[in-house]
Scaffold this motif. Structure first.
Motif, PDB file in Angstrom:
ATOM      1  N   THR A 141     -17.650  -0.244   3.022  1.00 58.36           N
ATOM      2  CA  THR A 141     -16.623   0.049   2.014  1.00 58.36           C
ATOM      3  C   THR A 141     -16.757  -0.838   0.777  1.00 58.36           C
ATOM      4  O   THR A 141     -15.954  -0.718  -0.146  1.00 58.36           O
ATOM      5  CB  THR A 141     -15.220  -0.138   2.615  1.00 58.36           C
ATOM      6  N   ALA A 181     -11.282   3.825   7.601  1.00 59.61           N
ATOM      7  CA  ALA A 181     -10.113   4.586   7.138  1.00 59.61           C
ATOM      8  C   ALA A 181      -8.978   3.662   6.733  1.00 59.61           C
ATOM      9  O   ALA A 181      -8.296   3.897   5.723  1.00 59.61           O
ATOM     10  CB  ALA A 181      -9.657   5.542   8.237  1.00 59.61           C
ATOM     11  N   ALA A 182      -8.764   2.581   7.493  1.00 58.05           N
ATOM     12  CA  ALA A 182      -7.682   1.651   7.176  1.00 58.05           C
ATOM     13  C   ALA A 182      -7.969   0.872   5.895  1.00 58.05           C
ATOM     14  O   ALA A 182      -7.068   0.650   5.068  1.00 58.05           O
ATOM     15  CB  ALA A 182      -7.474   0.688   8.342  1.00 58.05           C
ATOM     16  N   ARG A 199      -9.766   1.828   3.372  1.00 59.37           N
ATOM     17  CA  ARG A 199      -9.632   2.728   2.223  1.00 59.37           C
ATOM     18  C   ARG A 199      -8.174   2.980   1.857  1.00 59.37           C
ATOM     19  O   ARG A 199      -7.879   3.352   0.712  1.00 59.37           O
ATOM     20  CB  ARG A 199     -10.339   4.042   2.513  1.00 59.37           C
ATOM     21  N   ASN A 200      -7.275   2.812   2.794  1.00 57.98           N
ATOM     22  CA  ASN A 200      -5.853   3.019   2.516  1.00 57.98           C
ATOM     23  C   ASN A 200      -5.181   1.810   1.886  1.00 57.98           C
ATOM     24  O   ASN A 200      -4.012   1.879   1.509  1.00 57.98           O
ATOM     25  CB  ASN A 200      -5.115   3.396   3.809  1.00 57.98           C
ATOM     26  N   ILE A 201      -5.896   0.685   1.790  1.00 59.64           N
ATOM     27  CA  ILE A 201      -5.336  -0.499   1.147  1.00 59.64           C
ATOM     28  C   ILE A 201      -5.332  -0.280  -0.365  1.00 59.64           C
ATOM     29  O   ILE A 201      -6.374   0.035  -0.955  1.00 59.64           O
ATOM     30  CB  ILE A 201      -6.158  -1.759   1.494  1.00 59.64           C
ATOM     31  N   PRO A 202      -4.195  -0.414  -1.024  1.00 58.87           N
ATOM     32  CA  PRO A 202      -4.151  -0.206  -2.480  1.00 58.87           C
ATOM     33  C   PRO A 202      -5.100  -1.156  -3.213  1.00 58.87           C
ATOM     34  O   PRO A 202      -5.089  -2.370  -2.969  1.00 58.87           O
ATOM     35  CB  PRO A 202      -2.682  -0.489  -2.836  1.00 58.87           C
ATOM     36  N   ARG A 203      -5.910  -0.614  -4.080  1.00 62.36           N
ATOM     37  CA  ARG A 203      -6.854  -1.444  -4.834  1.00 62.36           C
ATOM     38  C   ARG A 203      -6.128  -2.405  -5.764  1.00 62.36           C
ATOM     39  O   ARG A 203      -6.686  -3.447  -6.136  1.00 62.36           O
ATOM     40  CB  ARG A 203      -7.776  -0.545  -5.648  1.00 62.36           C
ATOM     41  N   THR A 258      -4.270  -1.321  12.742  1.00 64.64           N
ATOM     42  CA  THR A 258      -5.564  -0.808  13.197  1.00 64.64           C
ATOM     43  C   THR A 258      -6.243  -1.794  14.131  1.00 64.64           C
ATOM     44  O   THR A 258      -6.870  -1.397  15.122  1.00 64.64           O
ATOM     45  CB  THR A 258      -6.466  -0.512  11.986  1.00 64.64           C
TER      46      THR A 258
END
Length: 321
Positions: free
Chosen positions: A124, A207-208, A210-214, A242
């Motif tokens: 990622t 997946a987890a 990618r869900n963290i706000p940039r 997760t």
């Protein structure tokens, strides 16, 4: 006055659309539902319930019944009460394999966790190249059967014909006793299990992440936080749900490890690396003592339930804190 097809002075075409819309917005009477709307979810639920009852509830109930009998796999089982559980509590071999299984679990879970999280972070990262083929390569072990994986790694690490020992000897070293040394055999089991189980946990972590706000990471970077600080202070805390799921699933999977070990070294050398599921298998099918093996499997089920409850309570307490 003659009747017209207009509504409130509207044209004929507009009036027709208004009337059609009014008819379409008619509200059904309370309690009136579409038959297909009700039957469709009920059909899916019914299939799931039938499969769950057929492949989980019924075998579990049958195993519980057998644990109170002297069933040998043939004939009619006779009820003997709790004799199997009493004998199991006095069996030193059972405690040995249970302790070895717990040791393997304690060693396996951190390896799975670190490997999956590390690969997920790399895949990622914005600086990583070739992420698409890398995901395929890392996911391939998950598609291979545990038995096939065990056979492949057995060929690679064979003492007399394995490629690893061949390369070691080619470099001037001495081949290692992967099959006859209990410690090396356990190390090999850990390597193979980590290789095969990393892919699924890796997908969960990807997946987890990618869900963290940039915006969180960008704000921390603007404040002067380095890469390690952003990872430990932002990414890891947000990955806690997760992480809990990965640890729980890996713990249960490690406690039930069987197929890969059976194909790799059969729990050897001897019985030095025999885990509890192999013990149940040998007791039930090789010794034809299905009742006693069923009692051992019921104990294993209780242990797994207790482990899951403890981990869930611990995770819940951390959330409250």
């Amino acid at each position: 006055m003659s009747r017209t097809n207009t509504v409130d002075g509207l044209s004929a075409e507009t009036s027709a659309l208004v009337i059609k819309g009014r008819r379409a917005r008619r509200v059904r009477r309370p309690g009136q539902r579409s038959t297909s709307f009700v039957l469709a979810p009920l059909s899916f639920i019914a299939v799931a319930v039938v499969l769950f009852a057929l492949f989980f509830v019924w075998p579990g109930a049958l195993g519980l019944w057998y644990s109170f009998t002297d069933y040998t796999g043939v004939g009619t089982p006779d009820f003997i009460g709790a004799e199997n559980y009493v004998e199991l509590a006095q069996d030193p071999d059972f405690y040995v394999v249970l302790g070895r299984t717990l040791l393997y679990t304690v060693l396996s879970v951190p390896l799975h966790f670190v490997a999956a999280l590390g690969i997920a972070v790399l895949l990622t990262s914005t600086a990583a190249k070739g992420k698409a083929p890398a995901r395929i390569i890392f996911f391939l072990p998950w598609l291979i059967s545990p038995i096939v994986a065990g056979v492949i790694w057995k060929w690679l690490f064979g003492e007399n014909f394995g490629m690893v020992n061949f390369l070691i000897e080619l470099a001037g070293g001495t081949g290692l006793r992967w099959e006859t040394d209990p410690t090396l055999a356990l190390v090999l089991i850990l390597i193979v299990s980590t290789w095969g189980g990393t892919a699924f946990n890796m997908l969960l972590f990807i997946a987890a992440i990618r869900n963290i706000p940039r915006s969180y990471l960008e704000a921390a970077q603007l404040d002067g936080a380095g890469g390690w600080q952003r990872f430990t202070r932002i990414v890891l805390p947000l990955l806690r749900p997760t992480s809990f799921m990965v640890v729980l699933l890996t713990t249960i999977g490690s406690m039930k490890e069987f197929a890969m070990v059976q194909a790799l070294n059969g729990g050897g050398p001897g019985t030095s690396n025999m885990f509890i599921v192999q013990y149940i298998y040998r007791t039930g099918f090789e010794r034809a003592d299905v009742g006693y093996a069923s009692a051992a499997s019921m104990v294993l089920m209780v242990i797994l339930i207790v482990i899951a409850i403890i981990q869930m309570r611990f995770d819940k307490r951390n959330d409250l804190a």
